[in-house]
Design an enzyme around this catalytic site. Structure first.
Site, short mmCIF file in Angstrom:
data_model
loop_
_atom_site.label_atom_id
_atom_site.label_comp_id
_atom_site.label_asym_id
_atom_site.label_seq_id
_atom_site.Cartn_x
_atom_site.Cartn_y
_atom_site.Cartn_z
N LYS A 163 16.95 19.46 33.95
CA LYS A 163 16.02 20.40 33.32
C LYS A 163 16.59 20.91 31.98
CE LYS A 163 13.63 19.43 36.71
NZ LYS A 163 13.28 19.97 37.99
N ASN A 164 15.84 21.75 31.29
CA ASN A 164 16.27 22.13 29.93
C ASN A 164 17.55 22.98 29.90
OD1 ASN A 164 14.06 20.72 29.13
ND2 ASN A 164 13.27 22.30 27.76
#
Ligand SMILES: *Cc1c(COP(=O)(O)O)cnc(C)c1O
Length: 357
Positions: A169-170
């Site tokens: 994920k980011n």
């Protein structure tokens, strides 16, 4: 990090509380009587506990989009409830109110919007509709830490929001997730359900109120998260820069359709154009294999959810899932991570263009 190891306090402790406060701060909120941030070992656990905390039960229906990771629907099933899978908008790959309305029944209790690839769902109409109809809205914002909707950060408004900090994920806590809640009562229930259903009184006497599992984040993970949060805007800016170059290079490539560009609020968790593999003359696995042979990893996010064995029956009567099926067949995720450089994007694009022919 070394401080945490030296402190001797490794599991849930002061760093988790600090991380929860920092998440609130990042969202422009204060972790207090109006907003409650609760860290978890995963977003999957966070979503499951959110559904339990609002009382989702067997027989209840939760609307879930077909373009998402299986976890969104799995957690509904884990509560004994029924996910009702809906089609998505062809352009944004997100659900919208019009699509949701076709799936509402007397049993509908909640809607789970997914901000696909980091592009915010059009939330205002959904939140208004939910309010008018006494429905809950649990946002699966696993792709959307760092995303905004109408200049408001995802997580800073709405009903209940769930973030993921899995490494892909980011931002990451290695494994981890978080819930943003607005009700003290529900936040207290989440606290209980997050850790065995145990309640302690002020003397430390323990009682078990509701049997539950174990979902509490560790302080070791929390310090990773605190450091990652500071860098999140930088990560998102870098992703945007790489995506801008992808758009420049892949514009007008035949048999390839670029994803919806969105606005500044797009956090670009993934970059997945649609490929017309039939016209290209290669199957998707062949295409992926040839990319792999050139040292480039490509993936699929995702096949339409209702095509999976466990979800074949979780459909809306009469719905054809035209958009989700087409996206699911044509989608291919190209590499996008913050350590990439523009020259790496060029190499991926050269390869894609060569393989398309
Ligand atoms: C990654 C992901 C999840 C689950 O997140 P975990 O933290 O790995 O449990 C849920 N929903 C979506 C859409 C995801 O991409």
């Amino acid at each position: 990090m070394i401080q945490v190891f030296k402190s001797g306090w490794l599991a849930t402790g002061p760093k988790v509380k600090q991380f929860e406060d920092k998440i609130a701060e990042y969202l422009g909120l204060t972790n207090n009587e109006n907003v409650f941030v609760k860290a978890f070992t995963s977003a999957t656990g966070a979503l499951e506990i959110a559904l339990r905390a609002i009382g989702i039960q067997p027989g209840d229906e939760v609307i879930v989009p077909s373009m998402t990771f299986a976890a969104s629907a799995n957690v509904v099933k884990l509560c004994g409830a029924n996910p009702v899978i809906v089609d998505v908008d062809r352009e944004t790959r997100n659900l919208n109110l019009q699509i949701i309305k076709k799936a509402i029944t007397k049993k509908t209790k909640a809607i789970m919007p997914v901000h696909f690839a980091g592009l915010a769902v059009d939330m205002d109409p959904i939140l208004n509709f939910a309010k008018e109809n006494s429905l809950r809205v649990i946002e699966d914002a696993a792709h959307a830490i760092g995303s905004s909707y109408k200049n408001k950060k995802i997580g800073s408004f709405g009903d209940i929001i769930s973030f993921s900090f899995h490494p892909n994920k980011n931002m990451t806590t290695i494994e981890g997730g978080a819930l943003i809640l607005k009700s003290k009562e529900e936040a207290d229930m989440v606290d209980l359900l997050r850790f065995h259903g145990i309640k302690k009184d002020h003397l430390g006497n323990m009682d078990v109120l509701i049997p539950s599992g174990k979902y509490n984040l560790s302080d070791v993970s929390a310090v990773v998260g605190i450091s990652q949060l500071k860098r999140l805007d930088g990560f998102c800016a870098k992703r945007k820069k790489l995506v801008t170059h992808y758009f420049k290079r892949l514009n007008n490539v035949k048999n390839l359709e670029l994803p919806f560009l969105g606005d500044e609020g797009h956090s670009w968790h993934i970059f997945a154009p649609l490929f017309d593999f039939k016209k290209i003359g290669l199957t998707r696995p062949e295409f992926i294999q040839r990319m792999g042979a050139r040292g480039i990893a490509a993936g699929v996010h995702y096949a339409a959810l209702h095509t999976f064995t466990a979800y074949k029956d979780c459909t809306v009567p009469g719905e054809t899932y035209k958009s989700a099926l087409e996206i699911g067949e044509k989608t291919l995720t190209l590499p996008l991570f913050t350590k990439m450089e523009i020259s790496d994007v060029d190499r991926v694009c050269d390869t894609v263009i060569e393989l398309i022919g």
